[in-house]
Write a protein that holds these residues in place. Structure first.
Motif, mmCIF file in Angstrom:
data_model
loop_
_atom_site.group_PDB
_atom_site.id
_atom_site.type_symbol
_atom_site.label_atom_id
_atom_site.label_comp_id
_atom_site.label_asym_id
_atom_site.label_seq_id
_atom_site.Cartn_x
_atom_site.Cartn_y
_atom_site.Cartn_z
ATOM 1 N N VAL A 27 36.715 45.379 43.937
ATOM 2 C CA VAL A 27 37.829 45.594 43.000
ATOM 3 C C VAL A 27 39.161 45.360 43.710
ATOM 4 C CG1 VAL A 27 38.968 47.286 41.544
ATOM 5 C CG2 VAL A 27 36.509 47.158 41.579
ATOM 6 N N HIS A 28 39.247 45.810 44.952
ATOM 7 C CA HIS A 28 40.463 45.536 45.723
ATOM 8 C C HIS A 28 40.638 44.039 45.916
ATOM 9 C CE1 HIS A 28 40.515 49.792 47.684
ATOM 10 N NE2 HIS A 28 40.724 49.804 46.390
ATOM 11 N N LEU A 77 42.189 42.703 42.881
ATOM 12 C CA LEU A 77 43.602 43.100 42.790
ATOM 13 C C LEU A 77 44.458 42.277 43.750
ATOM 14 C CD1 LEU A 77 43.279 46.965 42.438
ATOM 15 C CD2 LEU A 77 43.836 45.311 40.687
ATOM 16 N N ILE A 105 45.063 38.934 42.280
ATOM 17 C CA ILE A 105 46.138 38.983 41.291
ATOM 18 C C ILE A 105 47.497 38.916 41.986
ATOM 19 C CG2 ILE A 105 47.224 40.478 39.581
ATOM 20 C CD1 ILE A 105 44.272 41.483 39.091
ATOM 21 N N VAL A 108 46.699 35.703 35.405
ATOM 22 C CA VAL A 108 46.830 37.138 35.654
ATOM 23 C C VAL A 108 46.544 37.919 34.379
ATOM 24 C CG1 VAL A 108 48.334 38.927 36.506
ATOM 25 C CG2 VAL A 108 48.516 36.640 37.425
ATOM 26 N N GLY A 109 47.110 37.458 33.255
ATOM 27 C CA GLY A 109 47.012 38.239 32.032
ATOM 28 C C GLY A 109 45.659 38.173 31.355
ATOM 29 N N ALA A 165 42.014 37.102 35.096
ATOM 30 C CA ALA A 165 41.782 38.134 36.105
ATOM 31 C C ALA A 165 41.381 39.460 35.467
ATOM 32 C CB ALA A 165 43.024 38.307 36.970
ATOM 33 N N VAL A 166 41.841 39.689 34.215
ATOM 34 C CA VAL A 166 41.437 40.923 33.540
ATOM 35 C C VAL A 166 39.932 40.915 33.324
ATOM 36 C CG1 VAL A 166 41.624 42.244 31.418
ATOM 37 C CG2 VAL A 166 43.643 41.247 32.398
ATOM 38 N N LEU A 174 38.165 41.441 36.574
ATOM 39 C CA LEU A 174 38.230 42.834 36.991
ATOM 40 C C LEU A 174 37.218 43.653 36.183
ATOM 41 C CD1 LEU A 174 40.069 44.160 39.017
ATOM 42 C CD2 LEU A 174 41.582 44.804 37.201
ATOM 43 N N PHE A 175 37.164 43.336 34.910
ATOM 44 C CA PHE A 175 36.212 43.926 33.991
ATOM 45 C C PHE A 175 34.800 43.833 34.556
ATOM 46 C CE2 PHE A 175 37.187 43.968 29.212
ATOM 47 C CZ PHE A 175 36.631 45.213 29.096
ATOM 48 N N MET A 187 34.207 45.617 37.925
ATOM 49 C CA MET A 187 34.134 47.073 37.796
ATOM 50 C C MET A 187 32.826 47.524 37.168
ATOM 51 S SD MET A 187 37.826 48.133 36.448
ATOM 52 C CE MET A 187 39.245 48.166 37.504
ATOM 53 N N MET A 188 32.300 46.707 36.246
ATOM 54 C CA MET A 188 31.083 47.106 35.552
ATOM 55 C C MET A 188 29.858 46.969 36.440
ATOM 56 S SD MET A 188 31.908 47.847 32.400
ATOM 57 C CE MET A 188 30.733 47.416 31.157
#
Lengths: 201, 337
Positions: free
Chosen positions: A28-29, A32, A35, A62-63, A66-67, A70-71, A74-75
């Motif tokens: 996750v880092h 980030l 991004i 980014v908008g 990357a979301v 990240l999704f 994280m899952m």
């Protein structure tokens, strides 16, 4: 002077966060930092007077992209130590690709150094308009072709992931709207102690 | 000498930024009060009216109370990301004001791609939410963050298409140009359906009722910021309200003619532009509160259906219609220019 200060600022953060993307322990880092790298790349675009591209980079990568990234990251239930194990195996391949890209970068640099012209700036037309002119007027067919390829990719992705599951309750709004009072509501006079068993349809 | 000049410039920029941010923060404080009062009156209650005249000092009392609370870092939280998330939310809600024009020429940065900048910044708001939800190491927070991320990404798409509608009528990405193009007729009239779609999308984008699923109290306690306390919670709170004001400003710029008076003749033109601008923002904010007081929360599948199956095709069709209309009547702006 100020622009070169900002150039070095953006470039340094960009490189450092790129480094952190591959070296940080937590995926996750990594995302980030990716991004952050996108952001600084957008800053570099602004220094090149390509503000439209900069904003597009932020909006699209980014908008949105990357979301989703990240999704997904994280899952996932990731075992961090397992992730490290492949490092030795993939290192040579990674170094090779890195070397190829570095050579290409240097080749471009030496080819164009001296007459670096960041962007063609045609008179008073600012670059958003110039870009629009090129994409939507000069190369409109190629642009449409690219759009078609994306459409095919999108349909493919949907076809691969869409599955009809049985036994799932789903709201069908047309059915709901088509219901009438007569078939849904029934006025019943229930006798005390008798219950409503008899009148159920 | 050059350094000195440079420092003076820098100080001047800082002063200008403070001149925007200071009133904004006060506006945020009073928006929280206005929300409680307005909803109170709509529900035949009084709302907070004890602290100061008409409850005017209530926001400051709340702020002091929040500051006096203990900051809690949950065990197992990713500390850096946990602290970064509320800061990011708040900063993003503030930086967007750099391009908002308050009057002709009265703007911090009159950049060519102003509307894209606003769109980009508002699309970044989702990061504060996801980072908070993930870093809290809590299931409720994480579920809230996932909902919010999906919701904000979905509604951004239709918002983008609505913005395209406005842009093809203007022919420029500059916010001042967009407002100047509305002299004579605000875009809220010819593009009325898009105005409605945009406003509803801003409700979803700011996670406000009836789309406040990310913080749905009944299922998720408080959603992505359950684990936050004290000032870190306050930053989320301020960020949300600053975002509401920002979205109202965006609606005003795109559809309600920004600083322009409603009619271009005498009694209306006496009132200066910034006042009109603020009045219009306040009108939008009132509708925000009104909606919150009167509508029930959407179910999640209904929310997604509305975003993807209704708003997206509708705004896409409207783009085609608008473009076709402008083309047919030869009204396309900026040809050759």
């Amino acid at each position: 002077m100020l622009s070169s200060v900002f150039f070095y600022l953006f470039a340094t953060i960009c490189c450092l966060s790129g480094l952190m993307v591959v070296s940080s322990r937590n995926p996750v880092h990594s995302v980030l930092f990716l991004i952050l790298a996108f952001f600084n790349a957008a800053g570099l675009f602004i220094l090149l007077n390509a503000e439209f591209l900069a904003m597009l980079l932020v909006v699209v990568y980014v908008g949105a992209v990357a979301v989703l990234f990240l999704f997904v990251v994280m899952m996932l239930d990731i075992n961090y130590s397992e992730l490290r194990e492949g490092f030795q195996k993939y290192l040579p391949l990674g170094l090779f690709i890195g070397a190829v890209l570095l050579v290409e970068l240097f080749a471009t640099f030496f080819e164009y150094s001296g007459n670096i012209k960041s962007l063609p700036s045609p008179g008073d037309v600012h670059n958003t308009k110039a870009l629009g002119q090129i994409i939507y007027t000069d190369y409109v067919y190629l642009f449409q072709l690219a759009g078609l390829i994306l459409l095919v990719a999108m349909i493919g992705a949907i076809a691969l992931t869409l599955r009809k599951r049985v036994g799932v309750r789903k709201q069908v709004i047309a059915d709901q709207n088509a219901r009438t009072r007569a078939e849904t509501v029934k006025l019943a006079k229930v006798e005390t102690g008798a219950g409503v068993k008899e009148i159920s349809r | 000498m050059i350094i000195e000049q440079w420092l003076i410039d820098l100080a001047w920029i800082v002063v200008k930024i403070l001149a925007v941010v200071g009133p904004l923060l006060i506006a945020v404080a009073y928006l929280t009060l206005a929300e409680r009062r307005v909803i109170g009156f709509m529900q035949l209650r009084k709302g907070p009216n004890v602290v100061g005249p008409f409850g005017m000092f209530q926001p400051f009392a709340d702020a002091l109370k929040l500051m006096a609370k203990e900051t809690i870092l949950p065990a197992g939280a990713d500390k850096v990301v946990f602290i970064l998330a509320p800061m990011l939310t708040f900063i993003l809600a503030l930086v967007a004001w750099a391009v908002i024009p308050f009057d002709a020429g009265l703007v911090l940065a009159d950049i060519n791609v102003g509307i894209l900048y606003l769109f980009a910044i508002s699309s970044l708001g989702v990061y504060g939410v996801i980072m908070a939800g993930w870093a809290s190491n809590s299931k409720y927070a994480f579920l809230g963050a996932l909902r919010s991320a999906a919701q904000m990404v979905s509604y951004e798409v239709s918002m983008g298409l609505v913005i395209i509608n406005v842009l093809i009528c203007v022919g420029s990405l500059n916010l001042s140009d967009i407002i100047e193009a509305q002299r004579g007729m605000w875009f809220a009239l010819p593009l009325f359906p898009m105005f409605v779609v945009f406003f509803i999308s801003t409700l979803a984008e700011t996670n406000r009722a009836p789309f406040d699923l990310p913080e749905g109290e009944s299922e998720l306690v408080a959603g992505y910021f359950v684990e936050y306390s004290s000032m870190s919670f306050a930053l989320f709170f301020l960020g949300e309200y600053a975002n509401m004001i920002l979205m109202s400003a965006m609606t005003t710029v795109l559809f309600l003619g920004g600083w322009l008076p409603p009619f271009d003749f005498a009694p209306f033109t006496w009132i200066p532009g910034p006042i009109w601008f603020i009045l219009k923002i306040m009108l939008c904010l009132f509708v925000f509160l009104w909606v919150r007081a009167t509508t029930p929360r959407y179910r999640y599948d209904q929310l997604m259906r509305l975003g993807w199956k209704i708003f997206l095709p509708f705004s896409l069709i409207y783009v085609v219609l608008t473009a076709g209309f402008l083309m047919a009547f030869d009204k396309l702006p900026g040809i050759g220019g």
